[in-house]
Design an enzyme around this catalytic site. Structure first.
Site, short mmCIF file in Angstrom:
data_model
loop_
_atom_site.label_atom_id
_atom_site.label_comp_id
_atom_site.label_asym_id
_atom_site.label_seq_id
_atom_site.Cartn_x
_atom_site.Cartn_y
_atom_site.Cartn_z
N LYS A 155 -29.15 -6.70 61.91
CA LYS A 155 -28.60 -7.94 62.10
C LYS A 155 -27.43 -7.95 63.19
CE LYS A 155 -24.50 -6.85 60.01
NZ LYS A 155 -23.17 -6.67 60.97
N ASP B 52 -23.52 -6.26 53.28
CA ASP B 52 -24.72 -6.79 54.25
C ASP B 52 -25.97 -6.59 53.69
OD1 ASP B 52 -22.71 -7.52 55.86
OD2 ASP B 52 -22.96 -5.72 57.11
O1 C5P Z 1 -19.66 -3.49 51.51
P1 C5P Z 1 -19.35 -2.84 52.63
O2 C5P Z 1 -19.85 -1.25 51.93
O3 C5P Z 1 -20.41 -2.90 53.70
O4 C5P Z 1 -17.98 -2.59 52.97
C1 C5P Z 1 -17.57 -1.51 53.47
C2 C5P Z 1 -15.96 -2.10 53.56
O5 C5P Z 1 -15.62 -2.98 54.60
C3 C5P Z 1 -15.17 -2.02 52.44
O6 C5P Z 1 -14.86 -1.19 51.60
C4 C5P Z 1 -14.19 -2.91 52.88
O7 C5P Z 1 -13.02 -2.08 53.44
C5 C5P Z 1 -14.55 -3.73 54.11
N1 C5P Z 1 -15.01 -5.02 53.72
C6 C5P Z 1 -13.99 -6.15 53.65
N2 C5P Z 1 -14.49 -7.41 53.27
C7 C5P Z 1 -15.73 -7.66 53.57
C8 C5P Z 1 -17.03 -6.61 53.53
C9 C5P Z 1 -16.32 -5.34 53.75
O8 C5P Z 1 -12.82 -5.84 53.80
N3 C5P Z 1 -16.05 -8.78 53.16
#
Ligand code: C5P
Length: 312
Positions: free
Chosen positions: A17, A145
């Site tokens: 994406k 995501d």
């Molecule tokens: O959920 P995901 O593993 O993709 O997120 C990785 C990191 O990115 C999270 O641990 C956080 O530090 C950051 N993040 C965030 N806010 C979001 C998505 C991700 O701070 N909405």
């Protein structure tokens, strides 16, 4: 003979994406940021082949550099298979072959696509028959995501980016993606944004409690107009990604000089996404970026979300 009700091998494709807009709110107590984002699924595809096996194991190949992709429990696809087993009580195993078409650690959702594809593939392989709502719930637990890669097309994401609603979009948009040899860690980029906001608090506009998308984006997508979409592209994480990797600004400037309508850091970077007027222009920009020594890929969007392509 093929037995679709009880397959031994299931092949699933899921898209990467680009975030057309990414508005980031303040850091929440759970360590995440409230988001408003618009995703477009791109024709850079991950393909997972799930075959019956003892235990859970992974192998990886691809059209992109796959060095550094972990093959253990730290891989999101592995965790997806494990989570589905835990929640359904299934004890069967699986071997997952991941064929990567999305640049690794590039802010283009390749790992999330692997997790989405694994959920769909294992659900078919193990005949757990979860509903799309149940798959979405598991996807959101794996990463912010992952639900979008199940969904595909064009969608607005709120909350952590995992609460999706479809957006109207017409026609196709052509992109050139310029990758970087060294990935950027998503938590590090969010952390850098927090640090920049802290430092410049007095000089910056107040961060809205509820981030939102601009009306210009909805108009551009509904009209299928790449020139208007180019004007509407925005990423709050870009300042943080550029602060960690100043050379990305050079890539954006060069892409625009070579004919792209606009360039943006994709998600948390470091991939730069260059939006082009049409497929022909994208080919020219791709050739120029390659000639300048960059690793670049062409893609178009929107495309469909995670889909079974064969079950035998
Ligand atoms: O959920 P995901 O593993 O993709 O997120 C990785 C990191 O990115 C999270 O641990 C956080 O530090 C950051 N993040 C965030 N806010 C979001 C998505 C991700 O701070 N909405």
């Amino acid at each position: 003979m093929t037995d679709k009700a009880n397959p031994v091998a299931v092949r699933v494709r899921a898209p990467g994406k680009v975030n057309l807009q990414l508005a980031v709110g303040e850091l929440q107590e759970d360590g995440y940021h409230e988001l408003a984002t618009a995703f477009q699924a791109l024709s850079l595809i991950e393909e997972i082949t799930a075959t019956s096996a003892e235990g859970i194991s992974l192998s990886v190949s691809g059209t992109v550099d796959v060095a550094g992709v972990p093959l253990d429990e730290s891989n999101l696809a592995y965790r997806a298979a494990l989570l589905l087993r835990e929640r359904t009580g299934v004890t069967d195993g699986v071997h997952l072959n991941i064929h990567k078409g999305v640049p690794v650690a590039g802010g283009m959702g390749g790992g999330s696509a692997d997790a989405a594809a694994t959920l769909v593939a294992c659900d078919a392989l193990w005949a757990t028959n979860l509903s799309s709502a149940e798959l979405h719930t598991l996807a959101a637990e794996l990463g912010a995501d992952v639900p979008f890669s199940l969904h595909g097309g064009t969608a607005m994401g709120t909350g952590r980016g995992d609460e999706l609603s479809p957006m109207l979009s017409q026609g196709r948009f052509d992109w050139v993606l310029v990758t970087n040899d060294e990935g950027l860690s998503t938590p590090r980029v969010y952390g850098e944004l927090d640090a920049i906001r802290q430092r410049l608090r007095a000089d910056l506009p107040v961060v809205p409690a509820q981030p939102h998308l601009g009306a210009d984006l909805f108009h551009a997508l509904r009209a299928g107009d790449p020139v208007r979409l180019a004007d509407a592209l925005h990423n709050d994480l870009q300042a943080a990604a550029l602060s960690l990797r100043p050379e990305l600004a050079v890539v954006i400037d060069l892409g625009v000089r070579e004919g792209a309508l606009a360039g943006i850091v994709s998600g948390s970077g470091p991939t730069v996404a260059l939006l082009c007027a049409d497929a022909e222009s994208a080919l020219e920009v791709h050739v120029s970026m390659t000639a300048a020594g960059y690793n670049s890929f062409r893609a178009h969007g929107p495309v469909a979300g995670a889909r079974i392509v064969s079950a035998v």
